[in-house]
Design a protein around this motif. Sequence first.
Motif, PDB file in Angstrom:
ATOM      1  N   PHE A 236       0.764  -1.300  -2.466  1.00  0.00           N
ATOM      2  CA  PHE A 236      -0.576  -1.035  -2.972  1.00  0.00           C
ATOM      3  C   PHE A 236      -1.597  -1.113  -1.837  1.00  0.00           C
ATOM      4  O   PHE A 236      -1.352  -1.723  -0.797  1.00  0.00           O
ATOM      5  N   ARG A 237      -2.763  -0.506  -2.053  1.00  0.00           N
ATOM      6  CA  ARG A 237      -3.730  -0.283  -0.980  1.00  0.00           C
ATOM      7  C   ARG A 237      -4.679  -1.478  -0.838  1.00  0.00           C
ATOM      8  O   ARG A 237      -5.876  -1.395  -1.105  1.00  0.00           O
ATOM      9  N   ALA A 276      -7.455   4.627 -11.276  1.00  0.00           N
ATOM     10  CA  ALA A 276      -7.461   3.166 -11.231  1.00  0.00           C
ATOM     11  C   ALA A 276      -6.595   2.578 -12.341  1.00  0.00           C
ATOM     12  O   ALA A 276      -5.871   1.595 -12.145  1.00  0.00           O
ATOM     13  N   ASP A 278      -4.013   4.130 -13.648  1.00  0.00           N
ATOM     14  CA  ASP A 278      -2.638   4.404 -13.220  1.00  0.00           C
ATOM     15  C   ASP A 278      -2.168   3.339 -12.225  1.00  0.00           C
ATOM     16  O   ASP A 278      -1.005   2.911 -12.255  1.00  0.00           O
ATOM     17  N   CYS A 279      -3.066   2.935 -11.327  1.00  0.00           N
ATOM     18  CA  CYS A 279      -2.732   1.897 -10.351  1.00  0.00           C
ATOM     19  C   CYS A 279      -2.395   0.590 -11.057  1.00  0.00           C
ATOM     20  O   CYS A 279      -1.405  -0.078 -10.724  1.00  0.00           O
ATOM     21  N   THR A 374      -1.566   6.093  -5.831  1.00  0.00           N
ATOM     22  CA  THR A 374      -2.244   4.792  -5.886  1.00  0.00           C
ATOM     23  C   THR A 374      -2.921   4.439  -4.566  1.00  0.00           C
ATOM     24  O   THR A 374      -3.770   3.547  -4.532  1.00  0.00           O
ATOM     25  N   ASP A 375      -2.588   5.159  -3.484  1.00  0.00           N
ATOM     26  CA  ASP A 375      -3.274   4.909  -2.212  1.00  0.00           C
ATOM     27  C   ASP A 375      -4.746   5.293  -2.275  1.00  0.00           C
ATOM     28  O   ASP A 375      -5.534   4.887  -1.419  1.00  0.00           O
ATOM     29  N   VAL A 377      -6.688   4.227  -4.415  1.00  0.00           N
ATOM     30  CA  VAL A 377      -7.360   3.092  -5.046  1.00  0.00           C
ATOM     31  C   VAL A 377      -7.252   1.879  -4.127  1.00  0.00           C
ATOM     32  O   VAL A 377      -6.219   1.218  -4.046  1.00  0.00           O
TER      33      VAL A 377
END
Length: 503
Positions: A236-237, A276, A278-279, A374-375, A377
């Motif tokens: 995750f970012r 967001a 989805d993240c 997801t990157d 976010v």
Amino acid sequence: MKRVLSSEQALARFACDMVMALRPGDCLLLQGDLGAGKSTFARAAIRALAGDREGRMEVPSPTFTLVQTYDLPLPVAHFDLYRIADPAEVDELGLGEMLETGVALVEWPERAAGNLPDGAVRLSISEVAGDPDAREIAIDAPVEFAARLDRSLAARAFLDTAGWGDAQRQFLLGDASTRAYETVWRGSEIAILMNAPRRPDGPPVRDGMPYSRIAHLAEDVLPFVAIDQVLRDKGFRAPEIFAFDLDAGFVLLEHLGNGSVLDTARNPVVERYEAAVDCLAAMHGADWPRLVDVAGRTHQVPEFDLPAFLIEVELLTDWYLPRVAGHALPEPELDTYRGIWTRLFDIVDAGEKTLLLRDFHSPNVIWDDSADGTDRVGLIDFQDAMIGSPAYDVASLVQDARADVPPDLQHRLLDRYCAARRTAGDFDEDAFRLAFAVFAAQRATKILGIFVRLDERDGKPGYLVHIPRLQAYLRESLRHPALAELAAWYGRHGILDAKPERR
């Protein structure tokens, strides 16, 4: 405090470091002979406050105008008192008014002896014998300002250790805790400096423990570094961490950009809120460790337990209700209130558990249009992460306290989240939607109390503007049949209709 600076560049850097310690009401008295460097210091300080990294901003000497003002995020006035005929002229120049909201730099303060504010910081600059480029700085400051300056100089020492010793610094923001953030530049490189001294324990509020301990709030930077590590490990970012000092409370981290999930009118951008959500769905489908090792220390991710749950909803009865009702809640009614929330907690505590970041809403979600999946976010402000119901973070986003999320978009986002979780595997949607209603109500309840506290205790009335939005969110959540008892209690006490006025 005394310090020898080797060059004009070093003097300018020290001015920048001193600026990082300034707060509204601070008055710096700059003393020294002609040519000692008072104007050099003042010019560097003003440019630092303005974020002028290139040194191109015009900073004229106020020798003839006597005062030059700058409308900056921290307003500043530059005074030169050499030409005043009477010390009382300082009042006519507006020094007192300036210090109500900003700061002042005063050259030749000795010309106004007896007419300068108590608690001013005296900074004397003098030449060093045998070295025409060097200057000695002597500072006489109140204890509180000296502590702030020491902290700023410690930040510079940390940057030096991290290889960013010559970095330019600019204040970015502070939050309701002891944390503050700066943007720092090293040539074309940019990073964020987190300045988070260890949080001192507050007074005991229950069972001999302070609020922060009961609510599992981070007391140092270890939790942030630990959670950042596990988020990045899972793909995750979260920002890359370039350097940290767990004991001193400094972290140098990647600047994720300035992209927002809101548009320029501060309305949700649907595509970004969907990403967001989805993240969150991807995060909630992952397995998360409870123990995280960082530089020889171990962080145990706390559980979102009943004491934490209750101490948060009691912010409403501690701050919001006394404000709108004019009196404290009688103990029997408080017991009823706790009982309702305890029963709701028992329901949701039996359900799914995952890592929750606790403040997953628009100010803490950084949007990156150039990335994929997801990157896009970016995640920040997760030092208070806990293990609990996934519904908490979904509620934080879907009922964003700082932005109006219309009911139809709330439903759309919830449906999208549930569809993603169903696709990924076993998922009890009915239990989740019940938990969502509970945690949406719990979070809105908590924030109502926090926003009144920020006004009453911390002198920050701007947060009261968000209260009607929170009340609307509460009405939406309390429609769930499982919250009927709570809805009735709130109705009896006028929670959803009260209008706390600014004080």
